[in-house]
Enzyme design. Sequence first.
Site, PDB file in Angstrom:
ATOM      1  N   MET A 148     -20.796  17.864  37.577  1.00 56.64           N
ATOM      2  CA  MET A 148     -20.708  16.329  37.676  1.00 56.64           C
ATOM      3  C   MET A 148     -20.632  15.734  39.221  1.00 56.64           C
ATOM      4  O   MET A 148     -19.884  14.682  39.338  1.00 56.64           O
ATOM      5  CB  MET A 148     -19.115  16.260  37.072  1.00 56.64           C
ATOM      6  CG  MET A 148     -19.211  16.712  35.712  1.00 56.64           C
ATOM      7  SD  MET A 148     -17.744  15.897  34.788  1.00 56.64           S
ATOM      8  CE  MET A 148     -16.353  16.391  35.570  1.00 56.64           C
ATOM      9  N   HIS A 155     -19.576  20.929  46.296  1.00 58.48           N
ATOM     10  CA  HIS A 155     -19.024  21.729  47.457  1.00 58.48           C
ATOM     11  C   HIS A 155     -19.752  23.130  47.221  1.00 58.48           C
ATOM     12  O   HIS A 155     -20.434  23.398  46.342  1.00 58.48           O
ATOM     13  CB  HIS A 155     -17.615  21.774  47.087  1.00 58.48           C
ATOM     14  CG  HIS A 155     -17.075  21.962  45.709  1.00 58.48           C
ATOM     15  ND1 HIS A 155     -17.369  23.221  45.075  1.00 58.48           N
ATOM     16  CD2 HIS A 155     -16.530  21.150  44.759  1.00 58.48           C
ATOM     17  CE1 HIS A 155     -16.668  23.223  43.961  1.00 58.48           C
ATOM     18  NE2 HIS A 155     -16.373  21.794  43.602  1.00 58.48           N
ATOM     19  N   GLU A 156     -18.901  24.116  47.979  1.00 57.88           N
ATOM     20  CA  GLU A 156     -19.538  25.421  48.229  1.00 57.88           C
ATOM     21  C   GLU A 156     -19.585  25.887  46.868  1.00 57.88           C
ATOM     22  O   GLU A 156     -20.436  27.013  46.409  1.00 57.88           O
ATOM     23  CB  GLU A 156     -18.883  26.188  49.065  1.00 57.88           C
ATOM     24  CG  GLU A 156     -18.949  25.929  50.505  1.00 57.88           C
ATOM     25  CD  GLU A 156     -20.719  26.650  50.723  1.00 57.88           C
ATOM     26  OE1 GLU A 156     -20.932  27.620  50.281  1.00 57.88           O
ATOM     27  OE2 GLU A 156     -21.519  25.969  51.526  1.00 57.88           O
ATOM     28  N   HIS A 207     -20.298  24.509  43.853  1.00 61.21           N
ATOM     29  CA  HIS A 207     -21.491  24.373  43.336  1.00 61.21           C
ATOM     30  C   HIS A 207     -22.687  25.025  43.999  1.00 61.21           C
ATOM     31  O   HIS A 207     -23.599  25.386  43.345  1.00 61.21           O
ATOM     32  CB  HIS A 207     -21.692  22.714  43.335  1.00 61.21           C
ATOM     33  CG  HIS A 207     -20.712  21.939  42.810  1.00 61.21           C
ATOM     34  ND1 HIS A 207     -19.986  21.189  43.355  1.00 61.21           N
ATOM     35  CD2 HIS A 207     -20.447  21.814  41.418  1.00 61.21           C
ATOM     36  CE1 HIS A 207     -19.000  20.541  42.445  1.00 61.21           C
ATOM     37  NE2 HIS A 207     -19.377  20.916  41.407  1.00 61.21           N
ATOM     38  N   LYS A 242     -14.193  29.611  37.723  1.00 64.67           N
ATOM     39  CA  LYS A 242     -12.977  28.412  38.219  1.00 64.67           C
ATOM     40  C   LYS A 242     -12.434  27.601  37.085  1.00 64.67           C
ATOM     41  O   LYS A 242     -11.278  27.818  36.727  1.00 64.67           O
ATOM     42  CB  LYS A 242     -13.390  27.440  39.270  1.00 64.67           C
ATOM     43  CG  LYS A 242     -12.821  26.353  39.239  1.00 64.67           C
ATOM     44  CD  LYS A 242     -11.806  25.832  40.059  1.00 64.67           C
ATOM     45  CE  LYS A 242     -10.952  24.644  40.114  1.00 64.67           C
ATOM     46  NZ  LYS A 242     -11.711  23.586  39.553  1.00 64.67           N
ATOM     47  N   MET A 281     -11.908  25.425  45.431  1.00 64.75           N
ATOM     48  CA  MET A 281     -12.741  24.252  45.706  1.00 64.75           C
ATOM     49  C   MET A 281     -12.669  23.392  44.571  1.00 64.75           C
ATOM     50  O   MET A 281     -13.102  24.114  43.255  1.00 64.75           O
ATOM     51  CB  MET A 281     -14.088  24.669  46.230  1.00 64.75           C
ATOM     52  CG  MET A 281     -13.802  25.204  47.603  1.00 64.75           C
ATOM     53  SD  MET A 281     -15.566  25.007  48.520  1.00 64.75           S
ATOM     54  CE  MET A 281     -14.987  25.940  50.079  1.00 64.75           C
TER      55      MET A 281
END
Length: 281
Positions: free
Chosen positions: A30, A34-35, A37, A149, A184
């Site tokens: 989406m 960030h790291e 992804h 996550k 994250m």
Amino acid sequence: MEVVKKIYEMKAISLKARQNGKIIAFVPTMGYFHEGHLSLMREGRRRGDLLIVSLFVNPTQFGPSEDFKKYPRDFQRDHKMAEEAGVDFLFCPEVEEMYPPDHQTIVRVEKLTKGLCGRSRPNHFQGVTTVVNMLFNIVMPQIAIFGEKDFQQLVTVRQMVKDLYMDVEIIGMPTVREQDGLAMSSRNTYLNPKERKAATLLYQSLKKAEQLVIHGEKSVEKIINEMKKILTSDPLVSLDYIQICDTHTLEDVSSIDRGVVIALAAFVGQTRLIDNILIRK
Ligand code: AMP
């Protein structure tokens, strides 16, 4: 990197790649990268001949009072990061094209989506499985990469792929964390400095649970109580759930005698965050 907006264009690109014998690796997102992804993208780059990332804030996985409208979006920033990560195609369809007015098909995984986040977000996972199904049909990947996550999402997508005999290999990647342990998340940008500090309690409580298990604690009740002590130490945190579940069925275990996932969701201020830790036995 090429940006693709239209569904028919994406399908044509993917079809051609498949006809040429290419392996398509796919990372659905989406956006607001960030790291976490980026770690998925790097894995996709490693595994596929062609790396396709979708950037689509999917309205059907948000509840009516949730943050669809204010979900962070920054196309220029995402474009740059995806390009640097070696993405070949960034697929960014419009909501109106993905969900035309006569759209009426839903894909729902039953049991796995009842507990954990499914309890407080009743239609969330059917939104996820429906859009992932649509994206798989458009992108036609042989490999798709998801983060641990969102552990319930990962297990649910795996089940969908199995139940529907879909020809996609699902890869799960470990959670990427900030230095102080906070997982994250694009939603971390909602946190003010006090909330950001309080948010570290989520991972602290999970680490405490892990330590207890390592030292032989088997009682789920005791572990959850210890975690609650940590989480309630700051009034900015209000707990949604803590559950200790079998990693395959996501059913609550009564004692730690097999591989489990310890999962939690909590509001930090107005922001709902999730995290989990896997304990392998
Ligand atoms: P999202 O854009 O939040 O829908 O996430 C897209 C993908 O990135 C999902 O498969 C997530 O599980 C994964 N992801 C999100 N945050 C992290 C993280 N901190 N570590 C690893 N993967 C993540």
